[in-house]
Write a protein that holds these residues in place. Structure first.
Motif, PDB file in Angstrom:
ATOM      1  N   ILE A   1       1.009  -0.993  -0.456  1.00 33.85           N
ATOM      2  CA  ILE A   1       0.097  -0.070   0.042  1.00 33.85           C
ATOM      3  C   ILE A   1       0.761   1.228  -0.195  1.00 33.85           C
ATOM      4  N   PHE A   2       2.230   1.204   0.579  1.00 37.82           N
ATOM      5  CA  PHE A   2       2.660   2.839   0.664  1.00 37.82           C
ATOM      6  C   PHE A   2       4.119   2.649  -0.150  1.00 37.82           C
ATOM      7  N   LEU A   3       4.297   1.916  -0.688  1.00 38.90           N
ATOM      8  CA  LEU A   3       5.752   1.027  -1.630  1.00 38.90           C
ATOM      9  C   LEU A   3       5.379   1.214  -2.471  1.00 38.90           C
ATOM     10  N   LEU A   4       4.713  -0.396  -2.882  1.00 42.88           N
ATOM     11  CA  LEU A   4       4.419  -0.348  -4.982  1.00 42.88           C
ATOM     12  C   LEU A   4       3.368   1.077  -4.621  1.00 42.88           C
ATOM     13  N   ALA A   5       2.019   0.942  -4.466  1.00 39.99           N
ATOM     14  CA  ALA A   5       0.888   1.749  -4.770  1.00 39.99           C
ATOM     15  C   ALA A   5       1.081   2.868  -5.852  1.00 39.99           C
ATOM     16  N   PRO A   6       2.199   4.000  -4.817  1.00 41.63           N
ATOM     17  CA  PRO A   6       2.091   5.174  -5.535  1.00 41.63           C
ATOM     18  C   PRO A   6       3.172   4.728  -7.034  1.00 41.63           C
ATOM     19  N   SER A   7       4.009   4.029  -6.672  1.00 45.97           N
ATOM     20  CA  SER A   7       4.549   3.517  -8.214  1.00 45.97           C
ATOM     21  C   SER A   7       3.329   3.535  -9.303  1.00 45.97           C
ATOM     22  N   VAL A   8       2.162   2.564  -9.042  1.00 46.49           N
ATOM     23  CA  VAL A   8       1.202   2.115  -9.511  1.00 46.49           C
ATOM     24  C   VAL A   8       0.406   3.208 -10.122  1.00 46.49           C
TER      25      VAL A   8
ATOM     26  N   GLU B   1       1.074   6.247 -10.594  1.00 43.93           N
ATOM     27  CA  GLU B   1       1.888   7.097 -11.051  1.00 43.93           C
ATOM     28  C   GLU B   1       2.593   6.017 -12.416  1.00 43.93           C
ATOM     29  N   PHE B   2       2.781   5.289 -12.971  1.00 38.42           N
ATOM     30  CA  PHE B   2       3.166   4.456 -13.599  1.00 38.42           C
ATOM     31  C   PHE B   2       2.775   4.134 -15.060  1.00 38.42           C
ATOM     32  N   GLY B   3       1.648   2.541 -13.517  1.00 37.62           N
ATOM     33  CA  GLY B   3       1.012   1.842 -14.400  1.00 37.62           C
ATOM     34  C   GLY B   3      -0.131   2.157 -14.729  1.00 37.62           C
ATOM     35  N   THR B   4      -0.746   1.349 -15.581  1.00 38.15           N
ATOM     36  CA  THR B   4      -1.343   1.917 -17.134  1.00 38.15           C
ATOM     37  C   THR B   4      -3.165   2.111 -16.453  1.00 38.15           C
ATOM     38  N   PRO B   5      -4.050   2.290 -17.203  1.00 38.86           N
ATOM     39  CA  PRO B   5      -5.344   1.740 -16.231  1.00 38.86           C
ATOM     40  C   PRO B   5      -5.391   0.160 -15.768  1.00 38.86           C
ATOM     41  N   GLU B   6      -5.155  -0.664 -17.115  1.00 46.89           N
ATOM     42  CA  GLU B   6      -6.021  -2.093 -16.873  1.00 46.89           C
ATOM     43  C   GLU B   6      -4.802  -2.325 -15.778  1.00 46.89           C
ATOM     44  N   GLN B   7      -3.928  -2.200 -15.058  1.00 47.09           N
ATOM     45  CA  GLN B   7      -2.780  -1.964 -13.980  1.00 47.09           C
ATOM     46  C   GLN B   7      -3.320  -1.871 -12.952  1.00 47.09           C
ATOM     47  N   GLN B   8      -3.466  -0.437 -13.529  1.00 47.01           N
ATOM     48  CA  GLN B   8      -4.088  -0.224 -11.732  1.00 47.01           C
ATOM     49  C   GLN B   8      -5.135  -0.614 -11.135  1.00 47.01           C
ATOM     50  N   GLN B   9      -6.562  -1.164 -12.572  1.00 49.18           N
ATOM     51  CA  GLN B   9      -7.639  -1.996 -12.285  1.00 49.18           C
ATOM     52  C   GLN B   9      -7.868  -3.252 -11.718  1.00 49.18           C
ATOM     53  N   ARG B  10      -6.673  -3.985 -11.781  1.00 50.55           N
ATOM     54  CA  ARG B  10      -6.274  -5.358 -11.425  1.00 50.55           C
ATOM     55  C   ARG B  10      -5.549  -5.600 -10.519  1.00 50.55           C
ATOM     56  N   ILE B  11      -4.372  -4.011  -9.873  1.00 50.42           N
ATOM     57  CA  ILE B  11      -3.781  -4.789  -8.975  1.00 50.42           C
ATOM     58  C   ILE B  11      -4.403  -4.342  -7.111  1.00 50.42           C
ATOM     59  N   LEU B  12      -4.706  -2.280  -8.027  1.00 47.60           N
ATOM     60  CA  LEU B  12      -4.773  -1.559  -6.605  1.00 47.60           C
ATOM     61  C   LEU B  12      -6.091  -2.765  -6.019  1.00 47.60           C
ATOM     62  N   PRO B  13      -7.168  -2.037  -6.238  1.00 44.63           N
ATOM     63  CA  PRO B  13      -7.812  -3.183  -5.710  1.00 44.63           C
ATOM     64  C   PRO B  13      -7.622  -4.462  -4.522  1.00 44.63           C
ATOM     65  N   ARG B  14      -7.075  -5.508  -5.465  1.00 40.24           N
ATOM     66  CA  ARG B  14      -7.052  -6.723  -4.666  1.00 40.24           C
ATOM     67  C   ARG B  14      -5.864  -6.259  -3.338  1.00 40.24           C
ATOM     68  N   MET B  15      -5.001  -5.637  -3.581  1.00 38.54           N
ATOM     69  CA  MET B  15      -3.548  -5.069  -2.797  1.00 38.54           C
ATOM     70  C   MET B  15      -4.727  -3.794  -0.756  1.00 38.54           C
ATOM     71  N   ALA B  16      -5.755  -3.082  -1.776  1.00 35.70           N
ATOM     72  CA  ALA B  16      -6.289  -2.835  -0.568  1.00 35.70           C
ATOM     73  C   ALA B  16      -7.208  -3.613   0.263  1.00 35.70           C
ATOM     74  N   ALA B  17      -8.053  -4.511  -0.288  1.00 37.94           N
ATOM     75  CA  ALA B  17      -8.756  -6.010   0.294  1.00 37.94           C
ATOM     76  C   ALA B  17      -7.543  -6.642   1.089  1.00 37.94           C
TER      77      ALA B  17
END
Lengths: 350, 392
Positions: free
Chosen positions: B106-113, B115-131
């Motif tokens: 949440i605090f190290l990878l997510a800021p890079s996602v 900033e640099f992630g594609t919309p598809e990556q953000q959708q795929r990665i972030l909600p599952r990370m938060a959960a």
């Protein structure tokens, strides 16, 4: 929540900075030192030294904390804390904190004793300079600037009231000091009486001391910054083993430590200015935290600066000692770091 | 104007956070018989049994949208401000809530996602990370690349549709319990140093990936080494551009050191506990006066870190950025944490030989000057990039 200064506050700071840069370079601080080492009080003040105070009066700084109705700018601690930092940076060889931060607003709110020509108008106009010995329990020894000041603020031993004494009433006796620019004197007498009382109100007495400690803390930040600037400049130029000494990791780490302690003391001082300006119930605690951290930071930066300069820093010909010794003087007065930590502890209930 | 007070809205936010934390911490502890208040005995999240308990707690945080509160609502956050994040952290540690096992995602990878992630990556990665469904560990250090991260040799070889990974990562925090790793791999075989590296997002359950947990200083299995043997990841595992991984990674270190890794709330809470410990200990003699001075000093340093951070957040809120100054920050909080815990251990006296909360935390504090870039590296950065001293 907003922890930053206003454009106006920064603008005033910049104006004072550039004025002092021109009017109060190291040569002027040096000129305030006695050249024979027998104590400064016996000698006339060099014109360049006197001119610094006059210029501060010209741009309104001496009346910064005095209400507009009394000829000042009517500003508060948050407005002058940055100016005190600049006065520290330049090592202004005058009782800046005592006169600007302590005496002027105190006399403005309590009323100045008449007599001796020690008027508020004189302070604002730059003709009257005031020293102060207001640290609780002060024994009257080695009071900075008392040898040349027009008056000295002291506590009456019996009542705790603050009195403004003339040099004769205080029995000033010049002493030789480590920082030769501070014209200190022992007070061999303290003739406090109704005619020279300023205030007996504990709230005003405490506020005056806290303003002094805050101003000293701000000056210490400025001095620390100056010593760090001098040292960075030196280690970039100075070459040994064929390279700038500033490229050595040992030197970098000394100066990184200096930077860290300076940068973390700074917000403590600015917060104390805020607490003082808004009349926070935590004012005394916050001022003490500021003075403790600024004293320790300035001493640490000074030690690192001396070490990173090597032998040239250990001379009176090079400028570093002017700032180093002022930092020592300010760390030792208005309450030492240990004294202020104790006061923080009492505020915390331990 | 300087204004060091919270708005009515922020005070409401604080009250909501405090109420929720109090109630749900009690529920969670009661459910697992962990005790209450200061007597709570919560197993470390860096052990197998503790990790499962902490995951349950993380999911409670997520359900109430506290897990990543500064994120957009679409990804499971509540679009909170940096100020609200600071307030939540204060309340979180004041309540004695456990360290976040989802921290590194949440605090190290997510800021890079972001900033640099594609919309598809953000959708795929972030909600599952938060959960806390995907749990991320950081794969940077290697046996021969620690402070000198650019010396890393783990490689990614381009194949049809993706990359084959080979090499070894180590000192990977919670690697034995996480599901995914974000790391740097050398993708250009002819490259040296910072060039030719690619930032990859790697599931740890795939073929060719072996994880071996091992004990940290405190004995918990909080470290792992991760071996890659022709492990395949698809092209969409690349974060940012191929061969540009260094700049993506450095963006992460900026957020790590600058702000989000260690909020002031954590140290304010430790300092308050230290003051409480001092009050409970016997006080007589000169040793006590010296201890009192250290306790006050520690409290002031924690307070100074809070104030420093308020200045940083003001600057960020008004459009500034955290740069090399973040090294100043990291040196301060890591050395502060050591000082607070050493004072506590000294107050405990002979009781400090017992493996208990303070001594456990003290051992963890000792890692602070090492992880996230050693303090020696931070001092170099501060000296070179803030003070302008020459590099060699």
């Amino acid at each position: 929540m907003r922890f930053a200064f206003t454009e106006d506050q920064l603008g005033f700071r910049d104006a004072v900075r550039s004025m002092l840069d021109k009017e109060c370079p190291a040569e002027v601080v040096r000129a305030a030192w006695p050249d024979d080492g027998t104590g400064a009080g016996a000698r006339a003040e060099p014109a360049a030294v006197a001119a610094v105070w006059a210029r501060l009066a010209d741009i309104g700084v001496l009346g910064v904390a005095v209400p507009e109705a009394a000829g000042g700018l009517g500003l508060a601690e948050l407005d002058w804390v940055l100016l005190a930092e600049e006065a520290g940076y330049a090592a202004v060889p005058h009782p800046f904190v005592e006169t600007v931060a302590v005496a002027a607003p105190l006399l403005a709110s309590a009323g100045a004793p008449t007599g001796g020509g020690r008027s508020l108008a004189g302070i604002v106009g730059g003709t009257v300079r005031i020293a102060a010995a207001l640290t609780p329990g002060h024994d009257g020894r080695a009071v900075p600037y008392a040898a040349r000041a027009d008056g000295v603020l002291v506590h009456a031993r019996s009542t705790g009231a603050v009195h403004l004494l003339g040099p004769d009433e205080a029995g000033v006796h010049s002493v030789r000091t480590v920082d030769g620019a501070i014209d200190a004197a022992d007070l061999t007498d303290r003739r406090c009486h109704d005619g020279n009382v300023v205030t007996a109100a504990p709230a005003l007495v405490d506020q005056a001391f806290d303003r002094g400690a805050l101003g000293a803390a701000a000056q210490l930040l400025g001095l620390a910054r100056h010593m760090l600037d001098l040292t960075v400049g030196y280690v970039v130029e100075r070459r040994q083993f064929g390279v700038p000494v500033g490229s050595f990791q040992a030197v970098k780490h000394h100066l990184a430590d200096a930077l860290v302690h300076l940068e973390l003391a700074r917000p403590a001082v600015h917060r104390a200015a805020y607490s003082a300006a808004v009349g926070s119930p935590n004012r005394a605690r916050d001022v003490s935290m500021a003075k403790a951290m600024a004293s320790d930071a300035a001493r640490l930066v000074g030690a690192k600066a001396l070490q990173c300069h090597g032998a040239i820093g250990y001379t009176v010909e090079y400028d570093l000692h002017l700032y180093l010794k002022r930092a020592w003087a300010l760390a030792a007065t208005w309450g030492t770091a240990a004294w202020h930590r104790d006061r923080v502890g009492r505020a915390m209930g331990i | 104007m300087t204004n060091l007070t919270w708005s009515a809205g922020e005070e409401r936010f604080r009250a909501e956070a405090r109420g929720w934390l109090e109630e749900h911490l009690a529920t969670w502890r009661r459910r697992h018989g962990l005790g209450t208040g200061a007597d709570a005995q919560v197993p470390s999240g860096d052990t197998r049994e503790g990790f499962a308990l902490h995951l349950e707690w993380e999911r409670m945080l997520f359900e109430a949208r506290w897990a990543a509160l500064s994120w957009p609502e679409a990804y499971g956050g509540r679009a909170g401000s940096l100020w609200e994040w600071l307030i939540f952290e204060e309340e979180y540690y004041r309540a004695g809530a456990p360290p976040r096992v989802t921290q590194n995602g949440i605090f190290l990878l997510a800021p890079s996602v972001f900033e640099f992630g594609t919309p598809e990556q953000q959708q795929r990665i972030l909600p599952r990370m938060a959960a806390a469904e995907d749990l991320w560990c950081q794969g940077w250090s290697e046996p021969n690349a620690g402070s000198d991260l650019a010396a890393l040799t783990s490689r990614a070889t381009k194949v049809d549709g993706g990359w084959l990974l080979n090499g070894q990562k180590t000192w990977t925090t919670r690697g034995a319990f996480c599901t995914h790793l974000f790391g740097l791999f050398r993708s250009d075989p002819g490259s040296e140093r910072h060039k030719g590296l690619t930032y990859l997002l790697v599931p740890l359950d795939g073929d060719g990936v072996t994880v071996r947990g091992f004990g940290r200083l405190d004995g918990d299995e909080g470290f792992a080494e991760v071996f890659f043997t022709d492990a395949f990841v698809p092209d969409d595992a690349v974060l940012g551009k191929v061969d540009q991984g260094w700049s993506v990674a450095m963006a992460t270190t900026g957020s790590e050191r600058g702000l989000t890794l260690r909020s002031p709330g954590r140290f304010l809470a430790t300092a308050d506990r230290l003051v409480d410990l001092y009050r409970r200990c016997a006080h007589d003699g000169p040793a006590s006066a010296a201890m009192r001075d250290r306790v006050i000093e520690g409290w002031m340093r924690a307070e100074a870190y809070q104030l420093f951070t308020l200045g940083t957040v003001t600057a960020l809120t008004e459009g500034g950025a955290v740069g090399a100054e973040s090294s100043i920050n990291k040196i301060w909080w890591s050395e502060l944490d050591v000082a607070l815990h050493e004072a506590a251990v000294d107050l405990l006296g002979s009781a400090a030989v017992v493996d208990a909360a303070w001594t456990k935390a003290q051992q963890f504090a000792l890692a602070g000057p090492i992880y996230a870039g050693t303090n020696e590296i931070q001092r170099n950065i501060a000296a070179e990039r803030v003070l302008g001293l020459p590099r060699r």
